[in-house]
Design an enzyme around this catalytic site. Structure first.
Site, PDB file in Angstrom:
ATOM      1  N   GLY A 259       0.827  -1.198   0.000  1.00 33.46           N
ATOM      2  CA  GLY A 259       0.000   0.000   0.000  1.00 33.46           C
ATOM      3  C   GLY A 259       0.856   1.240   0.000  1.00 33.46           C
ATOM      4  O   GLY A 259       2.075   1.165   0.138  1.00 33.46           O
TER       5      GLY A 259
ATOM      6  N   SER B   2      -5.104   2.986 -18.874  1.00 32.67           N
ATOM      7  CA  SER B   2      -6.373   3.343 -18.236  1.00 32.67           C
ATOM      8  C   SER B   2      -6.787   4.789 -18.471  1.00 32.67           C
ATOM      9  O   SER B   2      -7.876   5.193 -18.094  1.00 32.67           O
ATOM     10  CB  SER B   2      -6.315   3.041 -16.738  1.00 32.67           C
ATOM     11  OG  SER B   2      -5.458   3.942 -16.113  1.00 32.67           O
TER      12      SER B   2
ATOM     13  N   LYS C  13      -8.119   4.573  -6.897  1.00 28.66           N
ATOM     14  CA  LYS C  13      -8.541   5.631  -7.805  1.00 28.66           C
ATOM     15  C   LYS C  13      -9.795   6.330  -7.271  1.00 28.66           C
ATOM     16  O   LYS C  13      -9.898   7.556  -7.303  1.00 28.66           O
ATOM     17  CB  LYS C  13      -8.820   5.045  -9.192  1.00 28.66           C
ATOM     18  CG  LYS C  13      -7.533   4.677  -9.923  1.00 28.66           C
ATOM     19  CD  LYS C  13      -7.834   4.014 -11.239  1.00 28.66           C
ATOM     20  CE  LYS C  13      -6.543   3.749 -12.006  1.00 28.66           C
ATOM     21  NZ  LYS C  13      -6.791   2.971 -13.221  1.00 28.66           N
TER      22      LYS C  13
END
Ligand code: ADP
Length: 830
Positions: free
Chosen positions: A389, A712, A755
């Site tokens: 993370g 993306s 996101k």
């Protein structure tokens, strides 16, 4: 016999000398045989193997019972000489006449010494060379008829010179060959006949049998001397070589003996000065430490061996420090000392909750581990957890809490930038300044064999020509191998199997697959604002207050103030900067308190700006105007998610496409695809297809210093492009992510949770996502799902409907102008 002769000469050179040179009277009492009218003598034969008797020279012989012995007995009775027949090949058992050399020697035999085993030994003296004419076989022994060869005993200048050379060479041989007595040389000086000198040297020097035979057959004294010189020179070569070797060996021995004596002296001196005591006391202490240390037998043996080596060395020797360091390492490392695990699940759960807010998944996994371990203590496989993370999300601190809950020691090793295998495994002791690798160094710090070992930033591991550290790490993390981890310095297997390894990473994509395969990934998502508020209230503020020496009630953060700090002074997925800012607020207040100045106990907006300076970030950046040609993508980064505006500019030109902003290959391709898609949809979009020939397109992704890549951003680029060409503004509150195909289909992407959190953090309202990503929504906190309008799409057409506002009435007429201009040009051309 050759060996016998050798033995005799080496064992007892003095006796040999006597045998050689003493003109024993009895030998001289035997008269020469008198030749007949034809100059022939006839005498009993003595068959010689391996020994060549030369005229005038005395040799010992060894006789076994048989014809030789019988013949000797006969001649001694008769007081007459014999003729020695030399076998051409000493191995022949039953010789015939042809097996003998054509030249024999008339010999006188001295008294026979009977040996105990029935054999005998005697001295024989050569008289003269005899040419063998006939061998007559009789019952007991053979007889020989031969012609006595008279030798020329005069010398001229040439023979003089030859003799001098022979004596010189012989002298050097005598010096080098310790089996030759010094008198041998003296003897040679006194011989004035060339033939005699040759025969004498041939007898004295150790020559092969066949060389001696040859010398016997050379009747010309000058030639014989030449041959002797040649043989002497060869012998001298060998002797010199032997001597050199001997000298070298000797000097080696001398040197080590010298060193030994010096050492002993040094020891004695040190003892006198009282230093030796200190040294030996130190060694004794060291040995006691090794004896007391809990370590495997192998390590103990090694340590004792090294102490023994130390003992052999003087205290001042340079190797001492190196050996000491090594032994100290062996002593300092935990080999068997282990802490006892606290496997109380409730206790662990309490500890984890006391230190950390949220992080349910990670905590659950740890508690499961503890539960399993308490039920089945002998689990041989330690799970290897990987906390993944963004920074500041509590990975390290949770690791510490786990160690605390289990009652294990905690150690940490950062792998960021480690490129050299030797950093992991250490350098061999032969290198100057060698040390164990980082794993072993960290184990020493741990002090127990079962610590919680955190391998930080495993995704930042490098590799270059110095070897791949990840292969060494594989061994560390492989339960099949890590019970005998090998460190180059230690040279002993080290058991890492009891260690609980936890790794941390920001980006799983950068971990070598083989390593990732061994680990169980637990994701640490970023925190949302509500969570940050909670973490601040419960943990960060109390901790910072305490560290600044303030009482809990001396500085209060109300919610508005905290939100301001979070939104305007930090922009991160974790809480690291937030903690820093809170710390700063506490310290500024503490200073006021210390200076006895007035300060408000409740943090006001003004106070925040005064203490932290003007705001660094502007929340809800999306509070801008709707704009043409700019769309907001949301992207995954190592630090969590982030929003990423994409700009498109259209200008007069020749139909080229330019993309800037450190954009990677995949993103460039995705821009091409977006453009092609738009070109294929000019009709429904109301774009003039001919315009593309007269304009240039520039796509820019700001913050050019950060490399960006991935597919993306596809739908965002398409949106910005279509906005630019249709002059429909993009709605400011919309953000999006998704890959685009040439046909306008929207494909799923990764990192959805980060996101969405990023969009939420930035204060955007609508998020467009590929329909196939709907499943990922479960990972998003409920609060975020409620705050955001999340719309799933399948096709680009849907995106356009959601993201683009109607065309501006009096907008930029730029495209229209170009359109008209190019139409005119074309008409003119026609
Ligand atoms: P990381 O290792 O992920 O970069 P750290 O463990 O260093 O992050 O965390 C940074 C700071 O944030 C630490 O002081 C830690 O106590 C605090 N922190 C992070 N997450 C939490 C949480 N869930 N609860 C309490 N404190 C937290």
């Amino acid at each position: 016999m050759k060996t016998e002769e050798w033995k005799k000469r080496i064992d007892n050179p003095e006796e040999y000398t006597t045998a050689l040179y003493q003109r024993t009277d009895e030998l001289y009492q035997v008269p020469d045989s008198v030749p007949d009218e034809n100059g022939m003598i006839t005498c009993p034969a003595m068959i010689m193997r391996d020994i060549v008797v030369f005229p005038r020279m005395v040799s010992p012989i060894f006789v076994v019972p048989g014809p030789n012995l019988d013949a000797i007995n006969y001649v001694q009775k008769e007081n007459q000489t014999m003729i020695a027949l030399m076998l051409k090949d000493s191995d022949i058992e039953n010789p015939t006449h042809d097996d003998f050399l054509e030249v024999g020697v008339e010999i006188a035999v001295g008294r026979l010494l009977s040996l105990q085993d029935g054999n005998g030994s005697a001295l024989v003296q050569g008289r003269s060379r005899v040419k063998i004419i006939e061998i007559i076989e009789k019952d007991d022994f053979w007889w020989v008829k031969g012609q006595v060869i008279e030798e020329d005993e005069t010398s001229n200048r040439q023979t003089e010179a030859l003799m001098r050379t022979s004596r010189d060479l012989f002298e050097r041989c005598v010096q080098l060959d310790r089996t030759l007595p010094d008198e041998a040389h003296l003897f040679s000086i006194n011989i004035t006949e060339p033939g005699w000198l040759a025969d004498m040297i041939a007898t004295a020097v150790s020559l092969p049998y066949d060389e001696r035979l040859e010398l016997l057959t050379i009747l010309d004294p000058k030639e014989r001397l030449k041959k002797v010189n040649w043989l002497l020179a060869q012998e001298l070569d060998v002797l010199q070589l032997e001597d050199e070797i001997q000298t070298r060996v000797q000097s080696e021995v001398d040197r080590s003996q010298r060193e030994f004596y010096l050492r002993e002296q040094l020891k004695a001196i040190q003892n006198e000065l009282g230093e030796g005591d200190v040294w030996s006391r130190e060694l004794v202490e060291l040995k006691a430490k090794v004896d007391a240390k809990k370590m495997p037998e192998e390590a103990k043996t090694q340590a004792n061996k090294e102490i023994e080596r130390l003992n052999q060395m003087p205290a001042m020797a340079p190797e001492v420090a190196i050996l000491r360091t090594y032994i100290d390492w062996l002593l300092d490392l935990p080999w068997e000392d282990a802490t006892e695990d606290n496997l109380d699940v409730l206790h662990a759960s309490k500890v984890l909750d006391e230190n950390h807010f949220g992080l349910g998944k990670a905590k659950d996994r740890i508690l499961e581990y503890i539960a399993v371990k308490s039920l089945k203590p002998k689990t041989d496989r330690q799970p290897i957890l990987c906390f993944a993370g963004p920074p500041g999300t509590g990975k390290t601190s949770l690791g510490k809490s786990i160690a605390a809950a289990l009652g294990r020691n905690f150690v940490r090793l950062s792998l960021g930038g480690v490129r050299d295998e030797a950093e992991i495994r250490g350098h061999r002791r032969t290198y100057i300044g060698a040390l164990p690798g980082r794993i072993i160094q960290t184990m020493k710090r741990a002090g127990s064999i079962n610590p919680l070992f955190m391998l930080d930033e495993i995704d930042k591991l490098g590799s270059d020509f110095r070897g791949d550290p990840s292969s060494a790490l594989l061994e560390v993390l492989d339960p099949e191998q890590n019970f005998s981890f090998s460190d180059h310095y230690l040279e002993l297997p080290y058991d890492l199997s009891k260690v609980m390894f936890v790794t941390t990473a920001n980006n799983l994509g950068n971990i070598p697959p083989a390593l990732l395969d061994r680990m169980e990934v637990i994701e640490f998502p970023g925190y949302i604002e509500e969570e940050k508020l909670e973490i601040s209230r419960r943990f960060l503020i109390p901790r910072q207050l305490e560290e600044s020496g303030l009482e809990p009630d001396e500085l209060q953060f109300d919610e508005v103030a905290l939100r301001k700090v979070i939104r305007e002074y930090t922009y991160e997925a974790g809480v690291r900067n937030l903690e820093r800012e809170i710390g700063q607020l506490c310290r500024k207040t503490a200073r006021l308190k210390a200076e006895k100045k007035r300060f408000t106990k409740t943090l006001s907006m003004a106070a925040i700006e005064k203490f932290l300076g003007p705001p660094q970030f502007f929340f809800a950046e999306a509070e801008r105007e709707d704009e043409v040609g700019v769309a907001t993508a949301i992207a995954w980064t190592e630090n969590g998610g982030d929003i990423m505006p994409i700009e498109v500019l259209v200008m007069e030109g020749k139909g080229s496409l330019q993309i800037t902003g450190q954009v990677g290959e995949v993103m460039q391709e995705s821009a091409q695809a977006a453009l092609s898609y738009m070109k294929s949809r000019v009709d429904p979009l109301g774009i003039d297809p001919e315009i593309f020939e007269d304009i240039d397109i520039h796509i820019h992704v700001p913050e050019g210093a950060i490399p960006k890549d991935g597919p993306s951003a596809g739908i965002t680029i398409a949106t910005a492009l279509i906005s630019a060409f249709t002059e429909r503004p993009v709605r400011k509150e919309v953000s999006m992510t998704g890959e685009i195909t040439l046909r306008g289909n929207v494909l799923p992407i990764g990192g959805v949770r980060e996101k969405i959190l990023a969009a939420h953090r930035a204060g955007l309202k609508t998020v467009i996502l590929p329909e196939k990503n709907a499943k990922d929504l479960v990972e998003v906190p409920k609060k975020v799902r409620e705050d955001l309008k999340i719309i799933f799409v399948r096709h680009m057409d849907e995106v356009i409907d959601i993201a683009l506002a109607p065309a501006l009435e009096n907008g930029n007429r730029f495209l229209k102008r170009i359109e008209e201009k190019s139409k005119k040009v074309r008409k003119d051309e026609k």
